[in-house]
Design an enzyme around this catalytic site. Sequence first.
Site, PDB file in Angstrom:
ATOM      1  N   CYS A 185       5.290  11.757  -1.403  1.00 16.71           N
ATOM      2  CA  CYS A 185       4.654  13.005  -1.832  1.00 16.71           C
ATOM      3  C   CYS A 185       3.214  12.954  -1.327  1.00 16.71           C
ATOM      4  CB  CYS A 185       4.756  13.202  -3.344  1.00 16.71           C
ATOM      5  SG  CYS A 185       3.961  11.932  -4.352  1.00 16.71           S
ATOM      6  N   GLY A 186       2.315  13.722  -1.926  1.00 10.38           N
ATOM      7  CA  GLY A 186       0.943  13.710  -1.431  1.00 10.38           C
ATOM      8  C   GLY A 186       0.272  12.361  -1.617  1.00 10.38           C
ATOM      9  N   THR A 187       0.424  11.815  -2.815  1.00 11.37           N
ATOM     10  CA  THR A 187      -0.236  10.545  -3.135  1.00 11.37           C
ATOM     11  C   THR A 187       0.735   9.384  -3.342  1.00 11.37           C
ATOM     12  OG1 THR A 187      -0.071  11.060  -5.489  1.00 11.37           O
ATOM     13  CG2 THR A 187      -2.110  11.742  -4.353  1.00 11.37           C
ATOM     14  N   ASP A 189       8.518  15.619  -0.810  1.00 12.67           N
ATOM     15  CA  ASP A 189       8.214  17.025  -1.087  1.00 12.67           C
ATOM     16  C   ASP A 189       7.479  17.589   0.130  1.00 12.67           C
ATOM     17  OD1 ASP A 189       5.601  16.094  -1.281  1.00 12.67           O
ATOM     18  OD2 ASP A 189       5.264  16.809  -3.331  1.00 12.67           O
ATOM     19  N   HIS A 242       7.392 -10.120  -5.568  1.00 11.58           N
ATOM     20  CA  HIS A 242       7.120 -10.376  -6.984  1.00 11.58           C
ATOM     21  C   HIS A 242       7.756  -9.354  -7.925  1.00 11.58           C
ATOM     22  CE1 HIS A 242       3.311 -13.099  -6.370  1.00 11.58           C
ATOM     23  NE2 HIS A 242       4.362 -13.494  -5.656  1.00 11.58           N
ATOM     24  N   HIS A 261       9.103 -14.607 -11.519  1.00 13.14           N
ATOM     25  CA  HIS A 261       8.978 -13.150 -11.341  1.00 13.14           C
ATOM     26  C   HIS A 261      10.175 -12.425 -11.952  1.00 13.14           C
ATOM     27  CE1 HIS A 261       5.576 -14.120  -8.937  1.00 13.14           C
ATOM     28  NE2 HIS A 261       6.320 -14.825  -8.098  1.00 13.14           N
TER      29      HIS A 261
END
Length: 148
Positions: free
Chosen positions: A65-67, A8, A98, A133
């Site tokens: 994105c931002g985070t 974004d 994993h 896993h």
Amino acid sequence: MRIAIGADHAGFQLKEALLKGVLAAHEVLDLGTHSPREPTDYPRYAFAVAEAVAKGKAEYGILICGTGIGMSMAASQVPGIRAANCVNVYMARMARAHNDANVLCLGGRVIGVGLAEEIVRVFLSTPFEGGRHARRLQLIFQGPHRRG
Ligand code: RB5
């Protein structure tokens, strides 16, 4: 190896830096956004990249994105997608070894270009270990909350 990438407005700059840097040697499907100027809704890019991976048009996806949080939440709604938001190299290695993650999510407002490049490098080169896993992933994706 083909990689689908999307971002974004908050991830645009990091996307462009990765395209010019660590991803320059790869075949990349750039699904936008193509400008940092207008705020855009991250779920549309998350779904575009996740669907490209789920349909086999790309082996891995990268979403920024931002985070990295919104992208990982949205991409994980698509069947067949295992999205992982990674803020360091260890997480990137474990996400592959994993968790067999097939979409890497990054925070353009959280990490710098150098770290992001190393995370991408490690993510793309680490194989899934399988074994116990794989059993744990089955517990997630074949479990009581499976979709479809
Ligand atoms: C956009 O301001 C921001 O909310 C978005 O980029 C992302 O961080 C959401 O998880």
